[in-house]
Design a protein around this motif. Sequence first.
Motif, PDB file in Angstrom:
ATOM      1  N   GLN A  15      48.766  40.860  42.946  1.00 15.46           N
ATOM      2  CA  GLN A  15      47.643  41.322  43.758  1.00 15.46           C
ATOM      3  C   GLN A  15      47.786  42.798  44.125  1.00 15.46           C
ATOM      4  N   GLU A  16      49.013  43.264  44.342  1.00 13.39           N
ATOM      5  CA  GLU A  16      49.226  44.682  44.623  1.00 13.39           C
ATOM      6  C   GLU A  16      48.835  45.540  43.426  1.00 13.39           C
ATOM      7  N   GLU A  17      49.206  45.048  42.210  1.00 14.78           N
ATOM      8  CA  GLU A  17      48.937  45.825  41.012  1.00 14.78           C
ATOM      9  C   GLU A  17      47.451  45.984  40.755  1.00 14.78           C
ATOM     10  N   ILE A  18      46.674  44.951  41.129  1.00 18.00           N
ATOM     11  CA  ILE A  18      45.247  45.022  40.827  1.00 18.00           C
ATOM     12  C   ILE A  18      44.423  45.037  42.123  1.00 18.00           C
ATOM     13  N   LYS A  19      45.039  45.590  43.186  1.00 21.61           N
ATOM     14  CA  LYS A  19      44.425  45.567  44.497  1.00 21.61           C
ATOM     15  C   LYS A  19      43.084  46.288  44.505  1.00 21.61           C
ATOM     16  N   VAL A  20      43.032  47.454  43.892  1.00 21.23           N
ATOM     17  CA  VAL A  20      41.802  48.241  43.914  1.00 21.23           C
ATOM     18  C   VAL A  20      40.662  47.525  43.206  1.00 21.23           C
ATOM     19  N   PRO A  21      40.889  47.001  41.975  1.00 22.60           N
ATOM     20  CA  PRO A  21      39.811  46.246  41.347  1.00 22.60           C
ATOM     21  C   PRO A  21      39.333  45.059  42.167  1.00 22.60           C
ATOM     22  N   LEU A  22      40.287  44.346  42.810  1.00 27.14           N
ATOM     23  CA  LEU A  22      39.898  43.186  43.588  1.00 27.14           C
ATOM     24  C   LEU A  22      39.080  43.591  44.804  1.00 27.14           C
ATOM     25  N   ILE A  23      39.475  44.679  45.462  1.00 22.03           N
ATOM     26  CA  ILE A  23      38.715  45.168  46.611  1.00 22.03           C
ATOM     27  C   ILE A  23      37.313  45.574  46.175  1.00 22.03           C
ATOM     28  N   SER A  24      37.251  46.214  45.004  1.00 22.97           N
ATOM     29  CA  SER A  24      35.951  46.629  44.487  1.00 22.97           C
ATOM     30  C   SER A  24      35.074  45.416  44.213  1.00 22.97           C
ATOM     31  N   GLN A  25      35.706  44.370  43.678  1.00 26.34           N
ATOM     32  CA  GLN A  25      34.942  43.152  43.395  1.00 26.34           C
ATOM     33  C   GLN A  25      34.435  42.530  44.686  1.00 26.34           C
ATOM     34  N   GLU A  26      35.281  42.505  45.719  1.00 27.41           N
ATOM     35  CA  GLU A  26      34.871  41.910  46.981  1.00 27.41           C
ATOM     36  C   GLU A  26      33.708  42.695  47.601  1.00 27.41           C
ATOM     37  N   LYS A  27      33.813  44.048  47.552  1.00 24.97           N
ATOM     38  CA  LYS A  27      32.743  44.865  48.109  1.00 24.97           C
ATOM     39  C   LYS A  27      31.443  44.657  47.354  1.00 24.97           C
ATOM     40  N   ARG A  28      31.589  44.577  46.015  1.00 24.95           N
ATOM     41  CA  ARG A  28      30.394  44.383  45.207  1.00 24.95           C
ATOM     42  C   ARG A  28      29.765  43.026  45.512  1.00 24.95           C
ATOM     43  N   ALA A  29      30.618  42.009  45.713  1.00 22.91           N
ATOM     44  CA  ALA A  29      30.107  40.678  46.034  1.00 22.91           C
ATOM     45  C   ALA A  29      29.367  40.684  47.366  1.00 22.91           C
ATOM     46  N   SER A 252      33.678  46.491  34.206  1.00 22.10           N
ATOM     47  CA  SER A 252      34.829  47.370  33.964  1.00 22.10           C
ATOM     48  C   SER A 252      36.122  46.809  34.556  1.00 22.10           C
ATOM     49  N   GLU A 253      36.067  46.306  35.813  1.00 22.83           N
ATOM     50  CA  GLU A 253      37.282  45.800  36.436  1.00 22.83           C
ATOM     51  C   GLU A 253      37.794  44.549  35.729  1.00 22.83           C
ATOM     52  N   GLU A 254      36.882  43.598  35.440  1.00 28.15           N
ATOM     53  CA  GLU A 254      37.294  42.361  34.773  1.00 28.15           C
ATOM     54  C   GLU A 254      37.830  42.649  33.377  1.00 28.15           C
ATOM     55  N   ALA A 255      37.147  43.532  32.661  1.00 26.64           N
ATOM     56  CA  ALA A 255      37.593  43.893  31.311  1.00 26.64           C
ATOM     57  C   ALA A 255      38.973  44.537  31.344  1.00 26.64           C
ATOM     58  N   ALA A 256      39.189  45.433  32.315  1.00 27.40           N
ATOM     59  CA  ALA A 256      40.483  46.108  32.426  1.00 27.40           C
ATOM     60  C   ALA A 256      41.593  45.125  32.770  1.00 27.40           C
ATOM     61  N   GLU A 257      41.290  44.165  33.646  1.00 31.96           N
ATOM     62  CA  GLU A 257      42.295  43.176  34.049  1.00 31.96           C
ATOM     63  C   GLU A 257      42.687  42.298  32.856  1.00 31.96           C
ATOM     64  N   ILE A 258      41.676  41.840  32.095  1.00 32.18           N
ATOM     65  CA  ILE A 258      41.944  41.026  30.909  1.00 32.18           C
ATOM     66  C   ILE A 258      42.751  41.825  29.893  1.00 32.18           C
ATOM     67  N   GLN A 259      42.338  43.067  29.648  1.00 30.61           N
ATOM     68  CA  GLN A 259      42.988  43.898  28.644  1.00 30.61           C
ATOM     69  C   GLN A 259      44.437  44.204  29.018  1.00 30.61           C
ATOM     70  N   ASP A 260      44.663  44.541  30.290  1.00 32.52           N
ATOM     71  CA  ASP A 260      46.022  44.851  30.742  1.00 32.52           C
ATOM     72  C   ASP A 260      46.939  43.643  30.601  1.00 32.52           C
ATOM     73  N   TYR A 261      46.425  42.468  30.969  1.00 27.20           N
ATOM     74  CA  TYR A 261      47.240  41.253  30.903  1.00 27.20           C
ATOM     75  C   TYR A 261      47.580  40.913  29.455  1.00 27.20           C
ATOM     76  N   ILE A 262      46.596  41.045  28.574  1.00 31.85           N
ATOM     77  CA  ILE A 262      46.835  40.726  27.160  1.00 31.85           C
ATOM     78  C   ILE A 262      47.800  41.728  26.535  1.00 31.85           C
ATOM     79  N   GLU A 263      47.690  43.002  26.908  1.00 26.69           N
ATOM     80  CA  GLU A 263      48.622  44.004  26.384  1.00 26.69           C
ATOM     81  C   GLU A 263      50.057  43.692  26.807  1.00 26.69           C
ATOM     82  N   THR A 264      50.206  43.203  28.034  1.00 26.15           N
ATOM     83  CA  THR A 264      51.537  42.799  28.502  1.00 26.15           C
ATOM     84  C   THR A 264      52.065  41.622  27.689  1.00 26.15           C
TER      85      THR A 264
END
Length: 485
Positions: A15-29, A252-264
Motif C-alpha cells: 500500500q505504501e508503494e502504490i499509495k498515490v495511485p490509491l489516493i487518486s482512485q479514492e478521490k476520483r471515486a 492510467s493508475e490501474e494500468a500502471a499497477e498491473i504493468q508494474d506487478y507483471i514486470e516484477t
Amino acid sequence: MAKNQDIEKAENSLQEEIKVPLISQEKRAENVKNCSGSDKQIKEERCMVYLSTFVAVCGSYSFGSCAGYSSPTQSAIRDDLSLTLAEYSLFGSILTFGAMIGAITSGKIADYIGRKGAMIVSSGFCVAGWLSIYLAKGALPLDIGRLATGYGMGVFSYVVPVFIAEISPKDLRGALTTINQLMICTGVSVSFIIGTFLTWRALAITGIIPCAVLLVGLVIIPESPRWLAKNGNQKEFEAALQRLRGKNANISEEAAEIQDYIETLEKLPKAKIIDLFQKRYLSSVTIGVGLMVFQQFGGINGICFYTSSIFESSGFPANVGTITYAILQVIITALGATLIDRAGRKPLLLVSASGLVLGCLLTGSSYYLKEHRIAANAAPALAVIGILVYIGAFSVGMGAVPWVVMSEIFPINIKGVAGSLATLVNWFGAWTCSYTFNFLMSWSSYGTFILYAAVNALAILFVIIVVPETKGKTLEQLQAAINVS
C-alpha cells in the motif's frame, strides 16, 4: 499469528508503494459519487464488463448442460441403443475423466493462446461431443462424445472464473465470478427439467446453443488485459482495459499497477509444478487446493448422485423433490452472488460449511432412525430437510466461493500451473466422491453422512485459520500480501 503479521506487513508495504495511485482512485471515486448522473455514467462504463461476463458464463452454462445431461436421459438411451447398465455407467462416468484431462491442460492452453482462445477450444470440444452423442448409433460414439464434452467442461471450469476475475473491477469481482457457479447450476437444472420433455437426441442438440452464443460473443469482447500485459502486448493491453472501464475512464493508475506487478513477476523464472511448493507460493497453493479438497470431499457429488433415491426412500415424489432441489440451488446461488462483495468470501464460506455440517447430521440422523426403527414417521422428513439444507448451504458458499478465491489468489506467472493443479484436484475429488459413495452407503448409511459432516467441520477450521478475506482488494494487492517470500 506470525503468518498474519507477515501478511499485514506485506499489505502495508504494498500500500505504501502504490499509495498515490490509491489516493487518486479514492478521490476520483468520491468525485464521481458527488457528480449528478454518476450512477448512469458508471453503468455505461461497465457495460463491456457485464457483456464480457455474460459471454464467458455461456461456457459455465455449457458446463452445467454437460453435467446434467445423463440424469434425465438414462432410461431412453438404454432402451434406444440397448445399452447394459455397465455401458451406461461408463457413459456417465467418462465425463469426469475428460474433465480431469481438460483440467491438466487448461492452464497451459489459457497461458499460450489466451483466455478467449481457451474458451474457443473448449467450445469446439463441446460442440463436437454433442454432435457425436446426437448421431450415436452405439456405445462407442456416445462415449467419445461424452469424453469430448468432459474435456470442454474441464477447460471451462478453470478459464471462465479466471477470465472474469481478470477483467472485473475489484468492487464487482466477487459477484461477477460467482455468476460462473450460478450458470453451472442453471445449466444442470434446465437440462434436468427440459430433459423430461425432449428426446435424448434433441437434448444433445440444445447443448450446442450456449457454445454458439459464446463463439459469437468472443468476436465482440476484449481479451483479458492482464494476459495481454503478461505477453508484452502493450497497445492491446491498454485498448482492452479502456474498453472494459469505459471510453471516458482514466485507466492510467490501474494500468500502471498491473504493468508494474507483471514486470516484477517476469523477473522470476518460468513456473513449473515443483515451483508451486516454494515458500513464496505455498500459502496461495494451500488455500486454492485446500478449498477444492473440502468442496468435493464434503460429499456434494455423492449426495447429488443419490438425491432421487433419498427422496424415494423417504416417501417424497422423486421428480418433485429433484426439481425443488434444482430450483433451490439456483435461487440460493443467485443470493450468494449478491452477498459475496458485501459480506465477503470468508463469512460465506463459514456459513456454508456450518450449514453443510447441519445438513449431513440431519440426513445421517434420518438413516439412523430408520435403521434402528426409532421414530419412523420422522425419518423421511429429516431426510428431505437435511438434503435441502445441505444443497442450500453448499450453493450459498462452498459451491462458488472456492472458484472465486482460486481465480484471485494465484500470481499471473504461476496462474496456469497452479490453476490447473487446483482444477485437477477438484475433478479428482468429484470422481472419488461419486465412485465411493455407494460403497460407503453399503458400509453404513448414517456413518457416511457423519463422515461428510466431519470433513465439513474440518473445512470450518481450515477457513478460519488459513483462508484470507479477498474482498475489496485488487488482484495485485492481495497476491502480493499472500505470496510473501
